[in-house]
Design a protein around this motif. Structure first.
Motif, short mmCIF file in Angstrom:
data_model
loop_
_atom_site.label_atom_id
_atom_site.label_comp_id
_atom_site.label_asym_id
_atom_site.label_seq_id
_atom_site.Cartn_x
_atom_site.Cartn_y
_atom_site.Cartn_z
N ASP A 168 0.84 -1.20 0.00
CA ASP A 168 0.00 0.00 0.00
C ASP A 168 0.87 1.25 0.00
OD1 ASP A 168 -2.27 -1.56 0.00
OD2 ASP A 168 -2.66 -1.33 2.14
N THR A 169 1.92 1.24 0.80
CA THR A 169 2.84 2.38 0.83
C THR A 169 3.43 2.62 -0.56
OG1 THR A 169 3.38 2.13 3.17
CG2 THR A 169 5.02 3.21 1.79
N ALA A 170 3.84 1.56 -1.24
CA ALA A 170 4.40 1.69 -2.59
C ALA A 170 3.39 2.33 -3.54
CB ALA A 170 4.84 0.33 -3.11
N PHE A 171 2.12 1.92 -3.42
CA PHE A 171 1.08 2.51 -4.27
C PHE A 171 0.93 4.00 -3.99
CE2 PHE A 171 -3.29 3.95 -4.77
CZ PHE A 171 -3.44 3.79 -6.14
N TYR A 172 0.83 4.36 -2.72
CA TYR A 172 0.66 5.78 -2.37
C TYR A 172 1.83 6.62 -2.87
CZ TYR A 172 -2.89 3.93 0.83
OH TYR A 172 -3.98 3.28 1.37
N VAL A 173 3.05 6.12 -2.71
CA VAL A 173 4.23 6.84 -3.18
C VAL A 173 4.17 7.00 -4.70
CG1 VAL A 173 6.75 6.71 -3.45
CG2 VAL A 173 5.70 6.26 -1.22
N GLY A 204 2.30 9.92 -5.79
CA GLY A 204 2.83 11.22 -5.41
C GLY A 204 2.61 11.62 -3.96
N TYR A 205 2.11 10.72 -3.14
CA TYR A 205 1.88 11.02 -1.73
C TYR A 205 3.13 10.80 -0.90
CZ TYR A 205 -3.10 11.02 -2.82
OH TYR A 205 -4.32 11.30 -3.35
N ARG A 206 3.23 11.52 0.21
CA ARG A 206 4.19 11.22 1.26
C ARG A 206 3.47 10.28 2.21
NH1 ARG A 206 5.03 15.56 4.56
NH2 ARG A 206 3.05 16.39 3.84
N VAL A 207 4.21 9.33 2.81
CA VAL A 207 3.57 8.30 3.63
C VAL A 207 4.26 8.18 4.98
CG1 VAL A 207 2.93 5.85 3.78
CG2 VAL A 207 2.94 7.00 1.55
N VAL A 208 3.45 8.20 6.04
CA VAL A 208 3.88 7.79 7.36
C VAL A 208 3.32 6.40 7.53
CG1 VAL A 208 3.72 8.18 9.84
CG2 VAL A 208 3.91 10.13 8.29
N ALA A 209 4.22 5.41 7.53
CA ALA A 209 3.82 4.01 7.59
C ALA A 209 4.09 3.47 8.99
CB ALA A 209 4.58 3.20 6.56
N ILE A 210 3.07 2.95 9.63
CA ILE A 210 3.16 2.47 11.00
C ILE A 210 3.10 0.95 10.98
CG2 ILE A 210 2.11 2.55 13.29
CD1 ILE A 210 0.79 5.24 12.30
N GLU A 211 4.12 0.32 11.57
CA GLU A 211 4.19 -1.14 11.59
C GLU A 211 4.71 -1.60 12.95
OE1 GLU A 211 3.81 -4.81 11.28
OE2 GLU A 211 3.17 -3.66 9.53
N ALA A 212 3.94 -2.47 13.60
CA ALA A 212 4.30 -2.97 14.93
C ALA A 212 5.32 -4.09 14.90
CB ALA A 212 3.04 -3.44 15.67
N GLU A 259 15.12 8.43 2.21
CA GLU A 259 16.14 9.47 2.05
C GLU A 259 15.57 10.74 1.42
OE1 GLU A 259 19.37 7.65 -0.08
OE2 GLU A 259 19.98 6.45 1.65
N LYS A 260 14.58 10.59 0.53
CA LYS A 260 13.94 11.74 -0.12
C LYS A 260 12.87 12.39 0.75
CE LYS A 260 14.34 9.73 -4.74
NZ LYS A 260 13.54 9.15 -5.85
N GLY A 261 12.54 11.76 1.88
CA GLY A 261 11.50 12.29 2.74
C GLY A 261 10.09 11.92 2.32
N GLN A 262 9.96 10.96 1.40
CA GLN A 262 8.63 10.54 0.94
C GLN A 262 7.99 9.53 1.88
OE1 GLN A 262 10.28 9.34 -2.97
NE2 GLN A 262 8.44 10.34 -3.79
N VAL A 263 8.81 8.73 2.58
CA VAL A 263 8.31 7.67 3.46
C VAL A 263 8.99 7.81 4.82
CG1 VAL A 263 8.22 5.17 3.87
CG2 VAL A 263 7.81 6.07 1.58
N HIS A 264 8.19 7.66 5.85
CA HIS A 264 8.70 7.60 7.22
C HIS A 264 8.08 6.36 7.86
CE1 HIS A 264 10.26 8.97 11.04
NE2 HIS A 264 9.08 8.72 11.57
N VAL A 265 8.92 5.41 8.28
CA VAL A 265 8.44 4.18 8.91
C VAL A 265 8.50 4.35 10.42
CG1 VAL A 265 8.79 1.70 9.20
CG2 VAL A 265 9.21 2.77 6.97
#
Length: 101
Positions: free
Chosen positions: A16-21, A24-32, A49-55
């Motif tokens: 899902d994160t890959a799809f959102y990116v 063109g979206y930035r994603v805060v992905a939460i995983e336990a 590194e580009k600031g598009q995803v934060h896990v």
């Protein structure tokens, strides 16, 4: 409100994160699950590194603090917070409430 920001709660395998990116979206992905979070940090290294995803390696629970996180051996997508009677593995995780800001 950031209209280009998506929260992926329960990142799991990152699809899902890959799809959102890709849209063109930035994603805060939460995983336990620590193993899944680490795997996705490796998968999305360029996007991080580009600031598009934060896990965020944390569970979403009723309050900020700690929660028991349990997972069963099969299937890997069956994970939960709460009663852990049938879980193969139980971890004490950092927990965040959606009310926490």
């Amino acid at each position: 409100m950031d209209r280009d920001l998506v929260y992926d709660v329960g990142m799991h395998n990152g699809d899902d994160t890959a799809f959102y990116v890709s849209q063109g979206y930035r994603v805060v992905a939460i995983e336990a699950d620590p193993a899944q979070a680490e795997a996705q940090r490796k998968r999305f290294v360029a996007e991080i590194e580009k600031g598009q995803v934060h896990v965020v390696e944390a569970a979403i629970g009723p309050s900020h603090g700690q929660a028991s996180f349990g997972s069963v051996a099969i299937p890997s997508s069956t994970r939960s917070i709460g009663k852990m009677r049938r879980c193969a593995t139980t971890l004490l995780m950092r927990s965040r409430s959606l009310a926490d800001r």
